[in-house]
Design a protein around this motif. Sequence first.
Motif, PDB file in Angstrom:
ATOM      1  N   VAL A 321      29.934 -45.919 -24.418  1.00  0.00           N
ATOM      2  CA  VAL A 321      30.220 -46.904 -23.365  1.00  0.00           C
ATOM      3  C   VAL A 321      29.875 -48.293 -23.891  1.00  0.00           C
ATOM      4  O   VAL A 321      28.767 -48.513 -24.398  1.00  0.00           O
ATOM      5  CB  VAL A 321      29.409 -46.623 -22.079  1.00  0.00           C
ATOM      6  CG1 VAL A 321      29.654 -47.718 -21.033  1.00  0.00           C
ATOM      7  CG2 VAL A 321      29.763 -45.256 -21.504  1.00  0.00           C
ATOM      8  N   THR A 323      30.281 -52.466 -22.625  1.00  0.00           N
ATOM      9  CA  THR A 323      30.699 -53.438 -21.619  1.00  0.00           C
ATOM     10  C   THR A 323      30.283 -54.830 -22.067  1.00  0.00           C
ATOM     11  O   THR A 323      29.303 -54.985 -22.791  1.00  0.00           O
ATOM     12  CB  THR A 323      30.057 -53.170 -20.240  1.00  0.00           C
ATOM     13  OG1 THR A 323      28.625 -53.255 -20.364  1.00  0.00           O
ATOM     14  CG2 THR A 323      30.418 -51.802 -19.706  1.00  0.00           C
ATOM     15  N   ALA A 341      27.788 -51.151 -16.887  1.00  0.00           N
ATOM     16  CA  ALA A 341      27.548 -49.940 -17.683  1.00  0.00           C
ATOM     17  C   ALA A 341      26.850 -48.871 -16.858  1.00  0.00           C
ATOM     18  O   ALA A 341      27.187 -47.683 -16.949  1.00  0.00           O
ATOM     19  CB  ALA A 341      26.723 -50.288 -18.913  1.00  0.00           C
TER      20      ALA A 341
END
Length: 351
Positions: A321, A323, A341
């Motif tokens: 992930v 961001t 996130a």
Amino acid sequence: MRDMAVTGAVVLVRSPELGDWATTMGTRTWHGTEPVTLADHVRVGSNTKTWTATVVLQLVDEGRIGLEDPVSRYRPDVPNGDDITIAQLLDMSSGLANYTEDLGLNEQMDSNPGRVWDPEELLAIGLAEPPAFPPGEGFLYSNTNYVLLGLIIEQLTGVPVEQAFQDRIFDPLGLGETSFPAVTDASIPEPHPQMYTFGTNVETIDSLVLPPEVQAAASAGTLEPMDVTDANPSWGWTAGAGISTAEDLADYVEALVDGCLLSPQLQEERIASVQPVDPDDPASPGYGFGLAQFGPVYGHTGELPGTNSFMGHDPVRDITVVTWTSTAPAPNGDGPAVELARAVIDELYAD
């Protein structure tokens, strides 16, 4: 994103199990029309610390420095230096004060945002303050530790730290959109969004939370933020001056967590170094040798005025992930990319 008055944001997810997904939100300029893109470059703040720690650990692998070496061996000017180890600089247990909380520095950042800061100046500010606790007896997230480590890298390698990052991390991993600027370079590669903040450095030195009326105006879109895109990031140096893109951060954090940059033994030690920052709360975020843990993912966060970023990788489920936002901090004090996130990770792990 609306709640936190963010101008532009990117979210990127990779998962062999669930599929890859990315989205962009908002525009490159406040109230603008040109959308942000996955190709945009942003300042990644303290994600830079993972580069610094990685190079130090590579030098450990090469036998050029030891985790238990006293820092006084390399910098005799450090208070308690005989008792502070390299490992304690890496995991934020040295007790050294954080230079970025210095009022004079923050006043200069507001009044002269183009100022070039020499790393030795930054270190001197941090070392002039009394240590927060004896070495090894607490946790203090201090940028002083990582400027000191950057200077040690230059001392041991004999090259500018930006060259060490390029040769040891960016080139081997093919991170063609990632860079570490020289202290005199305040530019950011195209394409990029403009980067915004609502509070001055001095206003947010003790608390990132702005007054309720400022928060309300920012959320309503009636308060114009300050454009800090061209502020010189040299005050963050090896603690926070790096530049990257979402895709590069994803490639990098996967290599960082999966052990592509260190020997297997030292990678194992790095992962094991991550401990809860609040010993009384085992579920609190963890920190170790330039590596943080947030629930199931390892990585780091980064924030400079105007930009916030998050990179995380779960080595078990192979989920990544990333961001970033082009406004930071949020008027309520939150890190917008971190909140994005958190929302994404909660959804990914809802089962």
